[in-house]
Design a protein around this motif. Structure first.
Motif, mmCIF file in Angstrom:
data_model
loop_
_atom_site.group_PDB
_atom_site.id
_atom_site.type_symbol
_atom_site.label_atom_id
_atom_site.label_comp_id
_atom_site.label_asym_id
_atom_site.label_seq_id
_atom_site.Cartn_x
_atom_site.Cartn_y
_atom_site.Cartn_z
ATOM 1 N N VAL A 75 -6.213 -1.802 -1.785
ATOM 2 C CA VAL A 75 -5.493 -0.608 -1.330
ATOM 3 C C VAL A 75 -4.897 0.162 -2.504
ATOM 4 N N ALA A 107 0.843 -1.188 0.000
ATOM 5 C CA ALA A 107 0.000 0.000 0.000
ATOM 6 C C ALA A 107 0.880 1.239 0.000
ATOM 7 N N SER A 118 -2.393 5.291 7.252
ATOM 8 C CA SER A 118 -1.408 4.302 6.770
ATOM 9 C C SER A 118 0.018 4.749 6.967
#
Length: 132
Positions: A97, A54, A131
């Protein structure tokens, strides 16, 4: 009780149990020949245990994201905008993602290659806060 549909005979089954006995007891390979042992993980192996790559995720460097995009998209997908690239990623069953990251890019942008796309995806303003 034998049903008659076993793939292996009783003798072969006992032989296999005997072969695995050392491995099961010790927890590590017990063969003298190295070529029987499974190959250890290499430094450049893809990251499998951490889940899909990701942009902005832990352990996802610029090179890792670029490699994953290049593997999925290939050269024939470019030049293109986020909408076309999102369609290609979905058709090729890319991780969600990556598809979501492309959805955050401006729709008017066009990318000539994977390098440009990866730069746009890993830009600080495009990476979601959760993230980092």
């Amino acid at each position: 009780m034998q049903r008659g549909n076993d793939r292996l005979s009783v003798h072969r089954d006992e032989e296999m149990k005997h072969e695995l006995q050392g491995l099961l007891r010790s927890g590590h390979p017990t063969r003298a020949e190295e070529w029987h042992d499974p190959e250890p993980v290499a430094d450049d192996d893809p990251q499998v245990a951490g889940g899909p790559v990701a942009p902005g995720g832990s352990g996802a460097s610029f090179e890792t994201v670029r490699l994953e995009l290049a593997r999925i998209l290939g050269r024939s997908s470019f030049p293109a905008g986020p909408r076309e690239l999102t369609g290609v990623l979905r058709r090729k069953n890319a991780p969600d993602v990556l598809v979501e990251a492309l959805g955050r890019l401006p729709r008017t942008d066009r990318y000539a290659n994977v390098q440009e796309l990866t730069k746009a995806l890993t830009r600080p303003g495009n990476v979601p806060k959760g993230s980092r």
